[in-house]
Design a protein around this motif. Structure first.
Motif, PDB file in Angstrom:
ATOM      1  N   TYR A 302     -71.988  37.923  42.436  1.00 10.91           N
ATOM      2  CA  TYR A 302     -70.646  37.708  42.968  1.00 10.91           C
ATOM      3  C   TYR A 302     -69.626  38.060  41.892  1.00 10.91           C
ATOM      4  O   TYR A 302     -69.728  37.629  40.736  1.00 10.91           O
ATOM      5  CB  TYR A 302     -70.466  36.242  43.391  1.00 10.91           C
ATOM      6  CG  TYR A 302     -71.454  35.802  44.452  1.00 10.91           C
ATOM      7  CD1 TYR A 302     -71.239  36.109  45.791  1.00 10.91           C
ATOM      8  CD2 TYR A 302     -72.602  35.086  44.097  1.00 10.91           C
ATOM      9  CE1 TYR A 302     -72.148  35.697  46.766  1.00 10.91           C
ATOM     10  CE2 TYR A 302     -73.506  34.680  45.071  1.00 10.91           C
ATOM     11  CZ  TYR A 302     -73.272  34.994  46.394  1.00 10.91           C
ATOM     12  OH  TYR A 302     -74.176  34.597  47.348  1.00 10.91           O
ATOM     13  N   VAL A 303     -68.636  38.890  42.312  1.00  9.92           N
ATOM     14  CA  VAL A 303     -67.554  39.300  41.421  1.00  9.92           C
ATOM     15  C   VAL A 303     -66.270  38.700  41.977  1.00  9.92           C
ATOM     16  O   VAL A 303     -65.812  39.083  43.061  1.00  9.92           O
ATOM     17  CB  VAL A 303     -67.438  40.837  41.331  1.00  9.92           C
ATOM     18  CG1 VAL A 303     -66.332  41.233  40.345  1.00  9.92           C
ATOM     19  CG2 VAL A 303     -68.771  41.458  40.918  1.00  9.92           C
ATOM     20  N   VAL A 304     -65.684  37.763  41.231  1.00  8.12           N
ATOM     21  CA  VAL A 304     -64.501  37.051  41.718  1.00  8.12           C
ATOM     22  C   VAL A 304     -63.466  36.973  40.609  1.00  8.12           C
ATOM     23  O   VAL A 304     -63.738  37.309  39.445  1.00  8.12           O
ATOM     24  CB  VAL A 304     -64.873  35.628  42.189  1.00  8.12           C
ATOM     25  CG1 VAL A 304     -65.820  35.682  43.379  1.00  8.12           C
ATOM     26  CG2 VAL A 304     -65.499  34.835  41.050  1.00  8.12           C
ATOM     27  N   GLU A 305     -62.274  36.534  40.968  1.00 10.97           N
ATOM     28  CA  GLU A 305     -61.239  36.299  39.975  1.00 10.97           C
ATOM     29  C   GLU A 305     -61.631  35.122  39.080  1.00 10.97           C
ATOM     30  O   GLU A 305     -62.305  34.187  39.527  1.00 10.97           O
ATOM     31  CB  GLU A 305     -59.907  36.004  40.650  1.00 10.97           C
ATOM     32  CG  GLU A 305     -59.333  37.174  41.431  1.00 10.97           C
ATOM     33  CD  GLU A 305     -57.962  36.856  42.012  1.00 10.97           C
ATOM     34  OE1 GLU A 305     -57.315  35.907  41.510  1.00 10.97           O
ATOM     35  OE2 GLU A 305     -57.541  37.557  42.950  1.00 10.97           O
ATOM     36  N   HIS A 306     -61.186  35.185  37.857  1.00 11.56           N
ATOM     37  CA  HIS A 306     -61.465  34.104  36.903  1.00 11.56           C
ATOM     38  C   HIS A 306     -60.423  32.994  37.118  1.00 11.56           C
ATOM     39  O   HIS A 306     -59.280  33.086  36.678  1.00 11.56           O
ATOM     40  CB  HIS A 306     -61.390  34.638  35.463  1.00 11.56           C
ATOM     41  CG  HIS A 306     -61.768  33.606  34.450  1.00 11.56           C
ATOM     42  ND1 HIS A 306     -61.283  33.640  33.153  1.00 11.56           N
ATOM     43  CD2 HIS A 306     -62.588  32.518  34.520  1.00 11.56           C
ATOM     44  CE1 HIS A 306     -61.781  32.622  32.483  1.00 11.56           C
ATOM     45  NE2 HIS A 306     -62.582  31.943  33.297  1.00 11.56           N
ATOM     46  N   LEU A 307     -60.849  31.919  37.796  1.00 11.16           N
ATOM     47  CA  LEU A 307     -59.935  30.838  38.165  1.00 11.16           C
ATOM     48  C   LEU A 307     -59.965  29.707  37.120  1.00 11.16           C
ATOM     49  O   LEU A 307     -60.962  29.511  36.429  1.00 11.16           O
ATOM     50  CB  LEU A 307     -60.320  30.253  39.534  1.00 11.16           C
ATOM     51  CG  LEU A 307     -60.306  31.220  40.716  1.00 11.16           C
ATOM     52  CD1 LEU A 307     -60.776  30.503  41.980  1.00 11.16           C
ATOM     53  CD2 LEU A 307     -58.915  31.805  40.922  1.00 11.16           C
ATOM     54  N   THR A 308     -58.862  28.972  37.072  1.00 12.06           N
ATOM     55  CA  THR A 308     -58.820  27.763  36.244  1.00 12.06           C
ATOM     56  C   THR A 308     -59.700  26.681  36.891  1.00 12.06           C
ATOM     57  O   THR A 308     -60.016  26.752  38.088  1.00 12.06           O
ATOM     58  CB  THR A 308     -57.386  27.240  36.118  1.00 12.06           C
ATOM     59  OG1 THR A 308     -56.896  26.911  37.422  1.00 12.06           O
ATOM     60  CG2 THR A 308     -56.487  28.296  35.500  1.00 12.06           C
ATOM     61  N   PRO A 309     -60.127  25.670  36.123  1.00 15.88           N
ATOM     62  CA  PRO A 309     -60.963  24.611  36.720  1.00 15.88           C
ATOM     63  C   PRO A 309     -60.317  23.942  37.926  1.00 15.88           C
ATOM     64  O   PRO A 309     -61.002  23.626  38.905  1.00 15.88           O
ATOM     65  CB  PRO A 309     -61.138  23.625  35.554  1.00 15.88           C
ATOM     66  CG  PRO A 309     -61.027  24.477  34.325  1.00 15.88           C
ATOM     67  CD  PRO A 309     -60.000  25.520  34.658  1.00 15.88           C
ATOM     68  N   SER A 310     -59.006  23.711  37.879  1.00 24.76           N
ATOM     69  CA  SER A 310     -58.350  23.066  39.019  1.00 24.76           C
ATOM     70  C   SER A 310     -58.348  23.979  40.236  1.00 24.76           C
ATOM     71  O   SER A 310     -58.563  23.517  41.373  1.00 24.76           O
ATOM     72  CB  SER A 310     -56.915  22.673  38.654  1.00 24.76           C
ATOM     73  OG  SER A 310     -56.177  23.826  38.276  1.00 24.76           O
ATOM     74  N   ASN A 311     -58.140  25.270  40.032  1.00 32.03           N
ATOM     75  CA  ASN A 311     -58.171  26.212  41.161  1.00 32.03           C
ATOM     76  C   ASN A 311     -59.589  26.374  41.710  1.00 32.03           C
ATOM     77  O   ASN A 311     -59.778  26.573  42.914  1.00 32.03           O
ATOM     78  CB  ASN A 311     -57.604  27.560  40.745  1.00 32.03           C
ATOM     79  CG  ASN A 311     -56.090  27.548  40.656  1.00 32.03           C
ATOM     80  OD1 ASN A 311     -55.431  26.697  41.267  1.00 32.03           O
ATOM     81  ND2 ASN A 311     -55.522  28.462  39.885  1.00 32.03           N
ATOM     82  N   LYS A 312     -60.593  26.272  40.832  1.00 33.80           N
ATOM     83  CA  LYS A 312     -61.978  26.321  41.314  1.00 33.80           C
ATOM     84  C   LYS A 312     -62.274  25.119  42.210  1.00 33.80           C
ATOM     85  O   LYS A 312     -62.911  25.259  43.267  1.00 33.80           O
ATOM     86  CB  LYS A 312     -62.948  26.333  40.123  1.00 33.80           C
ATOM     87  CG  LYS A 312     -63.058  27.675  39.430  1.00 33.80           C
ATOM     88  CD  LYS A 312     -64.109  27.612  38.338  1.00 33.80           C
ATOM     89  CE  LYS A 312     -64.262  28.977  37.663  1.00 33.80           C
ATOM     90  NZ  LYS A 312     -65.292  28.943  36.597  1.00 33.80           N
ATOM     91  N   ALA A 313     -61.820  23.949  41.784  1.00 33.74           N
ATOM     92  CA  ALA A 313     -62.028  22.758  42.598  1.00 33.74           C
ATOM     93  C   ALA A 313     -61.283  22.870  43.927  1.00 33.74           C
ATOM     94  O   ALA A 313     -61.803  22.474  44.983  1.00 33.74           O
ATOM     95  CB  ALA A 313     -61.561  21.519  41.833  1.00 33.74           C
ATOM     96  N   LEU A 314     -60.079  23.420  43.890  1.00 29.28           N
ATOM     97  CA  LEU A 314     -59.312  23.602  45.118  1.00 29.28           C
ATOM     98  C   LEU A 314     -60.004  24.603  46.048  1.00 29.28           C
ATOM     99  O   LEU A 314     -60.069  24.375  47.271  1.00 29.28           O
ATOM    100  CB  LEU A 314     -57.901  24.097  44.761  1.00 29.28           C
ATOM    101  CG  LEU A 314     -56.928  24.268  45.919  1.00 29.28           C
ATOM    102  CD1 LEU A 314     -56.650  22.933  46.595  1.00 29.28           C
ATOM    103  CD2 LEU A 314     -55.617  24.884  45.432  1.00 29.28           C
ATOM    104  N   HIS A 315     -60.534  25.663  45.477  1.00 34.20           N
ATOM    105  CA  HIS A 315     -61.251  26.661  46.282  1.00 34.20           C
ATOM    106  C   HIS A 315     -62.498  26.054  46.927  1.00 34.20           C
ATOM    107  O   HIS A 315     -62.787  26.289  48.115  1.00 34.20           O
ATOM    108  CB  HIS A 315     -61.624  27.856  45.390  1.00 34.20           C
ATOM    109  CG  HIS A 315     -62.329  28.942  46.123  1.00 34.20           C
ATOM    110  ND1 HIS A 315     -63.425  29.603  45.603  1.00 34.20           N
ATOM    111  CD2 HIS A 315     -62.134  29.466  47.364  1.00 34.20           C
ATOM    112  CE1 HIS A 315     -63.861  30.501  46.469  1.00 34.20           C
ATOM    113  NE2 HIS A 315     -63.086  30.447  47.554  1.00 34.20           N
ATOM    114  N   ALA A 316     -63.249  25.252  46.153  1.00 35.07           N
ATOM    115  CA  ALA A 316     -64.457  24.631  46.700  1.00 35.07           C
ATOM    116  C   ALA A 316     -64.108  23.652  47.828  1.00 35.07           C
ATOM    117  O   ALA A 316     -64.774  23.633  48.873  1.00 35.07           O
ATOM    118  CB  ALA A 316     -65.212  23.912  45.581  1.00 35.07           C
TER     119      ALA A 316
END
Length: 360
Positions: A302-316
């Motif tokens: 998987y090739v995705v944008e490098h998100l901040t930890p908070s944005n990763k949690a929001l995405h999940a």
């Protein structure tokens, strides 16, 4: 004192009732029928006094009663009771002798009883008054002490009430200040996260690539670029490294973060990977480890944008909520999370955790 007498002279009447119970005077020794005295129970204790002795003892200065008691009956030998001869007063004729009736005795006894009861009641009243005064004095002292204690407690309560009001006011001020600070912190956190995400605008994250010793990350990135038909010059790759896992106990390998020279290079590679995966008919044909020559089990990459930890949690969280509500699309664009339920509906941008409630 009560006794049963045989034939004898009685001091109360002319009847000779030998079997009758009587009271015997403790001083003069004369006997009186209980019926004549108006009593139903004999007096016990041996201290009973006849009306004559009682009146003389308690009312020696009472001329009327003394006169009556001087007329104590004398019983003749023929058992007829007659009034004794009165004392002759100065310059007065000798009084005539008359018979003492039962009513006379009753009246005498009644008077004595009233006198004794009066004395007894007076003494009882005095004793009761003294007792009550003594008890009331102690009670008055206790009430005074209680009033002082109540006054002290009242003052303490007023002080406590004032302090309580001051504390409540201070708490309200602190609550308002805390609300303002939380709002400020939330705003600043959002700005910091936004700046951190902007600092990653040129980065991509490669996920699910197995780790090996002495691996060449730059070659792995170059191989992926060739597979998706997005040639990238070596000078466009500034940095390549693996990052720590959010969940150290997770089974997925550490992700690879690639920093490019500009956001355009990153966006070009992301678009190429998306086009490549869409061109494949089955999920197994999409970008995987076999495409880049890794000798391991075939696994997707998987090739995705490098998100901040908070944005990763929001995405999940957005993906989980979208799956529960049967949304078709969830994607990321420039660090922002978007969802869409179907092809003919508008997209929804998820800015924060509160925006998750929009996914219904």
């Amino acid at each position: 004192m009560s006794q049963t007498h045989g034939l004898r002279k009685w001091a109360c009447c002319a009847k000779d009732e030998g079997d009758s119970e009587c009271n015997i005077c403790a001083e003069c020794g004369l006997a009186y029928h209980l019926v004549c005295l108006g009593l139903s129970v004999p007096t016990e204790g041996g201290e009973w006094r006849c009306p004559k002795c009682a009146v003389r003892k308690l009312h020696s200065d009472d001329t009327l009663i003394r006169t009556l008691t001087d007329d104590i009956v004398e019983t003749s030998e023929d058992n007829v009771t007659r009034r004794a001869t009165k004392r002759q007063a100065i310059s007065s004729p000798i009084a005539e002798t008359s018979t003492v009736t039962r009513d006379d005795v009753h009246n005498i006894v009644k008077g004595v009883f009233k006198s004794e009861m009066g004395v007894l009641l007076t003494q009882m009243n005095n004793n009761f008054a003294m007792l009550m005064n003594r008890e009331l004095q102690g009670l008055k002292s206790e009430i005074t002490e209680m009033k002082e204690s109540m006054n002290f407690m009242s003052l303490q309560y007023e002080e406590f009430k004032d302090k309580h009001q001051a504390v409540l006011k201070s708490m309200d001020e602190l609550r308002m200040e805390n609300t303002d600070l939380r709002t400020t912190v939330t705003h600043l956190t959002g700005r910091v996260d936004q700046l951190e995400q902007q600092a990653r605008a040129s980065n991509i994250e490669l996920q699910c690539i197995p780790e090996k010793k002495a691996e060449n990350l730059l070659n792995i990135v170059s191989s992926i670029c060739k597979v998706v038909n997005c040639p990238v010059k070596p000078e466009n790759i500034i940095k390549c490294t693996r990052i720590a896992k959010i969940d150290p106990a997770g089974l997925r390998p550490r992700s690879i973060v690639v920093q490019f020279s500009s956001p355009n290079v990153r966006d070009h590679l992301l678009a190429s990977v998306k086009t490549y995966n869409k061109s494949k008919k089955t999920p197994d044909e999409k970008l995987n480890t076999s495409n880049i020559g890794l000798k391991c089990d075939k696994k997707p990459i998987y090739v995705v944008e490098h998100l901040t930890p908070s944005n990763k949690a929001l995405h999940a969280a957005a993906r989980l909520r979208a799956k529960e509500n049967k949304y078709k699309y969830v994607w990321i664009r420039n660090g922002r999370v978007f969802v869409r339920k179907s092809d003919d509906t508008d997209y929804i941008m998820i800015k924060d955790m509160n925006s998750i409630e929009k996914i219904v």
